[in-house]
Design a protein around this motif. Structure first.
Motif, short mmCIF file in Angstrom:
data_model
loop_
_atom_site.label_atom_id
_atom_site.label_comp_id
_atom_site.label_asym_id
_atom_site.label_seq_id
_atom_site.Cartn_x
_atom_site.Cartn_y
_atom_site.Cartn_z
N CYS A 10 3.88 9.47 -7.97
CA CYS A 10 5.16 9.25 -8.65
C CYS A 10 5.13 9.86 -10.06
O CYS A 10 4.18 9.67 -10.82
CB CYS A 10 5.44 7.75 -8.74
N LEU A 11 6.19 10.57 -10.39
CA LEU A 11 6.28 11.22 -11.70
C LEU A 11 6.79 10.29 -12.79
O LEU A 11 6.62 10.56 -13.97
CB LEU A 11 7.22 12.43 -11.59
N ASP A 12 7.41 9.18 -12.36
CA ASP A 12 7.99 8.22 -13.30
C ASP A 12 7.09 6.99 -13.36
O ASP A 12 7.03 6.20 -12.42
CB ASP A 12 9.40 7.84 -12.84
N LYS A 13 6.39 6.80 -14.45
CA LYS A 13 5.43 5.71 -14.56
C LYS A 13 6.10 4.34 -14.46
O LYS A 13 5.47 3.36 -14.05
CB LYS A 13 4.66 5.82 -15.87
N SER A 14 7.38 4.25 -14.79
CA SER A 14 8.07 2.96 -14.71
C SER A 14 8.31 2.55 -13.26
O SER A 14 8.56 1.38 -12.96
CB SER A 14 9.41 3.04 -15.44
N ASN A 15 8.25 3.51 -12.32
CA ASN A 15 8.43 3.21 -10.89
C ASN A 15 7.13 3.34 -10.12
O ASN A 15 7.15 3.35 -8.88
CB ASN A 15 9.47 4.16 -10.27
N SER A 16 6.02 3.46 -10.79
CA SER A 16 4.78 3.86 -10.14
C SER A 16 4.21 2.81 -9.18
O SER A 16 3.25 3.09 -8.47
CB SER A 16 3.73 4.22 -11.19
N LEU A 17 4.80 1.61 -9.14
CA LEU A 17 4.33 0.59 -8.21
C LEU A 17 5.05 0.66 -6.87
O LEU A 17 4.62 0.05 -5.89
CB LEU A 17 4.51 -0.81 -8.81
N ASP A 18 6.15 1.40 -6.79
CA ASP A 18 6.91 1.53 -5.56
C ASP A 18 6.38 2.70 -4.73
O ASP A 18 6.07 3.77 -5.28
CB ASP A 18 8.39 1.75 -5.84
N SER A 19 6.30 2.50 -3.42
CA SER A 19 5.82 3.54 -2.51
C SER A 19 6.82 3.75 -1.39
O SER A 19 7.51 2.81 -0.98
CB SER A 19 4.47 3.16 -1.90
N ILE A 20 6.90 4.98 -0.90
CA ILE A 20 7.77 5.28 0.23
C ILE A 20 6.96 6.03 1.29
O ILE A 20 6.14 6.88 0.98
CB ILE A 20 9.00 6.11 -0.20
N LEU A 21 7.19 5.65 2.55
CA LEU A 21 6.62 6.35 3.69
C LEU A 21 7.68 7.25 4.29
O LEU A 21 8.82 6.82 4.51
CB LEU A 21 6.15 5.36 4.76
N LEU A 22 7.33 8.50 4.57
CA LEU A 22 8.22 9.42 5.27
C LEU A 22 7.71 9.59 6.69
O LEU A 22 6.55 9.94 6.91
CB LEU A 22 8.28 10.78 4.56
N LEU A 23 8.60 9.35 7.65
CA LEU A 23 8.25 9.43 9.07
C LEU A 23 9.07 10.53 9.73
O LEU A 23 10.29 10.42 9.86
CB LEU A 23 8.52 8.09 9.76
N HIS A 24 8.40 11.58 10.15
CA HIS A 24 9.07 12.76 10.73
C HIS A 24 9.55 12.50 12.16
O HIS A 24 9.24 11.48 12.77
CB HIS A 24 8.09 13.94 10.73
N GLY A 25 10.27 13.47 12.69
CA GLY A 25 10.78 13.38 14.05
C GLY A 25 9.85 13.99 15.08
O GLY A 25 8.77 14.50 14.76
N LEU A 26 10.28 13.94 16.33
CA LEU A 26 9.51 14.51 17.44
C LEU A 26 9.24 15.99 17.20
O LEU A 26 10.15 16.74 16.81
CB LEU A 26 10.28 14.32 18.75
N PHE A 27 8.00 16.41 17.44
CA PHE A 27 7.52 17.78 17.25
C PHE A 27 7.42 18.18 15.77
O PHE A 27 7.15 19.34 15.46
CB PHE A 27 8.40 18.80 17.98
N GLY A 28 7.65 17.24 14.86
CA GLY A 28 7.55 17.53 13.44
C GLY A 28 6.20 17.10 12.88
O GLY A 28 5.26 16.76 13.60
#
Length: 260
Positions: A10-28
């Motif tokens: 995270c580039l913003d230290k004020s949000n650095s405790l939040d995490s996001i998972l990205l889940l791709h599609g089939l064949f991705g």
């Protein structure tokens, strides 16, 4: 199963405790989500996953939405993630919705790209066939592409599939995907969203206006299972709006995440 991933701090230290998972599609794979991952790092620590049988993650003969959701749960526990958000596209969106519905009140937000919580037929026999011939007979990507064209005339889809094509040190071409395992899992998109309670997670369903994956009845279905969801449409967009309509797609994400 221990999933492979790419991490973007995270580039913003004020949000650095939040995490996001990205889940791709089939064949991705995580390879398809580099630009989106870098953009979202202004809000979160970003974990772009390779789901099982894709990218650099392990292969398995079991390829189901519940098992992929278990992999995601294991990933969260292994990395001790909290303040969690998920964004999922297509197959990854089905995994994300299933995970959220079976882990009530865990996620801070959910974004689903162009898929609904319902059954979908497995209509990818041509794509599987285009990756099932003997690659040892071919000397170049151009030759492989010409053979694939017999099964998949759409050059965009062929190029998308070929992001999984790699050349080994001895010059041989291989598919990183578990093509055989995925091809035998033709019930992967069936019977996942029955007898579940609605989710209260703040959600955004970002849909392609020209997509064949979303019908009018899907909108009611989404509202029933995700009553706190916003449904937004990118006009003339198809199933891959994160790529074909990237600027508009990211603007919708910015608007959603800035309101959380």
């Amino acid at each position: 199963m221990e999933l492979n991933f790419k991490f973007y701090q995270c580039l913003d230290k004020s949000n650095s405790l939040d995490s996001i998972l990205l889940l791709h599609g089939l064949f991705g794979s995580s390879k398809n989500w580099v630009s989106v991952s870098k953009h979202l790092s202004r809000y979160f620590n970003v974990y772009s996953l390779d789901l099982r049988n894709h990218g650099d993650s392990p292969h398995s003969n079991i390829h189901t939405i519940p098992e992929m959701a278990k992999d995601v749960e294991e990933f969260i526990q292994t990395h001790k993630l909290t303040n969690l958000h998920i964004l999922g596209h297509s197959m990854g969106g089905l995994v994300a919705m299933y995970f959220d519905l079976h882990h009530q009140n865990l996620l801070k937000s959910l974004v689903i790209q162009d898929i609904a919580p319902r059954n979908y037929p497995f209509i990818y026999e041509n794509e599987i066939a285009s990756m099932s011939f003997d690659l040892s007979l071919f000397r170049s990507r151009a030759e492989i592409d010409e053979k694939m064209k017999e099964y998949v005339p759409d050059s965009f889809i062929r190029q998308f599939l070929q992001m999984n094509l790699e050349r080994t040190l001895d010059g041989k071409y291989v598919w990183k995907l578990n093509v055989n395992g995925i091809g035998k899992s033709d019930r992967v998109f069936l019977e996942q969203f029955e007898n579940v309670s609605p989710s209260q997670t703040k959600s955004l369903f970002l849909l392609g206006g020209s997509s064949e994956y979303i019908t009018e009845s899907d909108r009611k279905l989404i509202g029933n299972l995700f009553p706190n969801a916003r449904l937004e449409t990118i006009p003339e967009g198809g199933h891959f709006i994160h790529f074909t309509h990237a600027t508009n797609f990211l603007a919708h994400l910015d608007s959603f995440y800035n309101r959380l």
